[in-house]
Design a protein around this motif. Structure first.
Motif, PDB file in Angstrom:
ATOM      1  N   LEU A  27       0.831  -1.198   0.000  1.00  0.00           N
ATOM      2  CA  LEU A  27       0.000   0.000   0.000  1.00  0.00           C
ATOM      3  C   LEU A  27       0.867   1.251   0.000  1.00  0.00           C
ATOM      4  O   LEU A  27       0.566   2.235  -0.690  1.00  0.00           O
ATOM      5  N   LEU A  28       1.947   1.230   0.754  1.00  0.00           N
ATOM      6  CA  LEU A  28       2.870   2.369   0.787  1.00  0.00           C
ATOM      7  C   LEU A  28       3.492   2.608  -0.584  1.00  0.00           C
ATOM      8  O   LEU A  28       3.571   3.746  -1.056  1.00  0.00           O
ATOM      9  N   ALA A  29       3.930   1.540  -1.232  1.00  0.00           N
ATOM     10  CA  ALA A  29       4.550   1.682  -2.549  1.00  0.00           C
ATOM     11  C   ALA A  29       3.569   2.267  -3.561  1.00  0.00           C
ATOM     12  O   ALA A  29       3.935   3.111  -4.393  1.00  0.00           O
ATOM     13  N   SER A  30       2.307   1.827  -3.492  1.00  0.00           N
ATOM     14  CA  SER A  30       1.297   2.369  -4.395  1.00  0.00           C
ATOM     15  C   SER A  30       1.097   3.857  -4.143  1.00  0.00           C
ATOM     16  O   SER A  30       0.983   4.663  -5.079  1.00  0.00           O
ATOM     17  N   GLN A  35       1.897   9.565  -5.552  1.00  0.00           N
ATOM     18  CA  GLN A  35       2.222  10.923  -5.116  1.00  0.00           C
ATOM     19  C   GLN A  35       3.441  11.483  -5.838  1.00  0.00           C
ATOM     20  O   GLN A  35       3.535  12.695  -6.031  1.00  0.00           O
ATOM     21  N   TRP A  36       4.372  10.621  -6.240  1.00  0.00           N
ATOM     22  CA  TRP A  36       5.459  11.102  -7.088  1.00  0.00           C
ATOM     23  C   TRP A  36       4.892  11.662  -8.394  1.00  0.00           C
ATOM     24  O   TRP A  36       5.273  12.751  -8.837  1.00  0.00           O
ATOM     25  N   LEU A 161       6.213  10.353   4.247  1.00  0.00           N
ATOM     26  CA  LEU A 161       6.992   9.844   3.130  1.00  0.00           C
ATOM     27  C   LEU A 161       6.291  10.135   1.804  1.00  0.00           C
ATOM     28  O   LEU A 161       6.946  10.454   0.799  1.00  0.00           O
ATOM     29  N   GLY A 162       4.948  10.049   1.795  1.00  0.00           N
ATOM     30  CA  GLY A 162       4.205  10.370   0.583  1.00  0.00           C
ATOM     31  C   GLY A 162       4.363  11.819   0.183  1.00  0.00           C
ATOM     32  O   GLY A 162       4.572  12.148  -0.999  1.00  0.00           O
TER      33      GLY A 162
END
Length: 435
Positions: A27-30, A35-36, A161-162
């Motif tokens: 979920l974090l990677a997604s 957001q990038w 982080l996002g």
């Protein structure tokens, strides 16, 4: 070990243990991919509209851009919230990210063709709208991959982080702009690169099992149209029934009012007034430095918010952040110098992110899963409307060079009124506890 120490040990899971959770990592990677792409898209579009020698932008044009980009989603948002509480969120994230990829390409094409006004903003509107939809879905899904006891900690890490990844995306846009050029063609290629973020986010979301992100149950009318139509009202009722959520939303909206006015002033000062001053840059490069300063503030907020909540409680933390923001507006905003603007960007972004993390934790912890998506959609809707209102009101009175001490004072007052509103609404929590 003391009881307090035991409680603290249970409360703080730690980044390493969070990252050991496979679904949390996915979920974090997604989120990071999405957001990038958002950061790159927004910075690329800002460069195309505000710092493009082939285009002209005055304060009202900037305000119109914000309105066209954000207000229509504020109408769609409540309906999106109902869908997040009705449909499989994993499928929603995949489809939404793929849809966003299509409209990123369409927006880049419009920029390259030199289109302006409605044709350009209509396409960009869909990108921004779907981005908010994806953000709400990711936030509503977080409690399905992290235990409730660790939501504040996980949310602080994920959100921070996002946000930093979005700043990185904006930095990539500045670099790509220098590579491709600042005209329409270069801006189009810069904006188009953002499609990689949407495609990556869709791929990562597709790896979840069906139903893994909720909703666990559907508390809505059987007919989808009826459920969608009632989305905003359901979200508002749920937020009002949770005093901590209602109070935190007021605090955040006060920040968005003040921040919206400050954002317009910064854009105008960077474009029309400031010149390079040693290592400090004006123009698009200056906005890049503002983004870096804001990113540092976001990072600091992510590192200390969880500890501040432990020390001061959520109420004390929100109050302290609003007081700090008000003092910063006067102390660093009024001089209107390039170094003080950068310092203000750092502190104001830090304070705003602290408040946002407290709002996210309140919604995730105090709102039931069956209605959480609708509350997050309400949250985004109010967020957008407030920012557009602030930018539009500021644009009506600000001079072209951006020098407006009166607006800085008004932003300070907004923070103080937000503090008052927060304390008044939060009293309902204490009253309910002592009944």
């Amino acid at each position: 070990m003391t009881t307090a120490g035991t409680t603290a040990a249970k409360h703080h899971l730690g980044v390493r243990k969070l990252l050991a959770l496979a679904d949390f990592r996915r979920l974090l990677a997604s989120r990071l991919a999405a957001q990038w792409g958002d950061g790159l898209f927004q910075a690329g579009l800002a460069g195309a509209v505000l710092f493009n020698p082939e285009r002209h932008a005055d304060p009202l044009a900037v305000a119109a851009g914000f309105a066209v980009l954000l207000l229509p989603y504020s109408i769609v948002g409540p309906f999106a919230g109902a869908l997040l509480d009705r449909w499989d969120r994993r499928r929603v994230l995949v489809v939404a990210n793929l849809t966003r990829a299509v409209f990123v390409v369409l927006t880049a094409t419009a920029v390259g063709l030199g289109l302006d006004g409605v044709p350009l903003y209509a396409s960009a509107l869909f990108v921004t709208g779907v981005s908010r939809f994806v953000g709400s879905g990711l936030s509503a899904s977080l409690p399905h991959v992290v235990d409730g006891d660790h939501l504040v900690e996980a949310n602080a890490f994920v959100t921070t982080l996002g946000a930093l990844t979005a700043v990185l995306g904006a930095g990539c846009a500045v670099g790509l702009r220098s590579l491709f050029g600042s005209g329409d063609d270069g801006s189009a290629w810069t904006t188009a690169v953002a499609v990689a973020g949407s495609l990556g986010a869709a791929l990562l979301a597709s790896r979840f099992a069906r139903g893994a992100l909720g909703p666990d149950e559907v508390d809505e009318p059987r007919r989808t149209v009826t459920a969608v139509a009632l989305g905003l009202l359901d979200g508002a009722r749920a937020a009002w029934r949770a005093p901590t959520v209602a109070a935190a939303l007021v605090a955040l909206l006060a920040h968005r009012l003040a921040f919206g006015a400050s954002l317009l002033l910064t854009l105008l000062l960077m474009r029309h007034t400031f010149t390079d001053y040693g290592p400090f840059k004006a123009g698009m490069a200056g906005l890049g430095e503002v983004a870096v300063a804001g990113g540092a503030g976001i990072l600091l907020a992510g590192l200390v918010t969880d500890r501040l909540v432990d020390l001061l409680g959520r109420r004390g933390t929100v109050c302290a952040a609003l007081v700090l923001a008000a003092a910063t507006q006067l102390g660093l905003g009024l001089p209107m110098l390039l170094p003080t603007i950068l310092a203000a960007s750092f502190v104001l972004t830090f304070a705003g992110q602290v408040v946002k993390l407290c709002v996210d934790a309140a919604v995730q912890g105090d709102i039931g899963d069956e209605v959480r998506g609708r509350v997050f959609a309400l949250y985004d809707t109010l967020f957008n409307v407030t920012q557009v209102a602030a930018v539009t009101a500021a644009a009506a009175v600000v001079p072209l060079d951006g020098r407006s001490p009166g607006l800085v004072v008004a932003a300070t007052v907004a923070y103080l009124l937000g503090l008052l509103g927060y304390l008044l609404l939060d009293k309902r929590t204490s009253a309910a506890t002592h009944r």
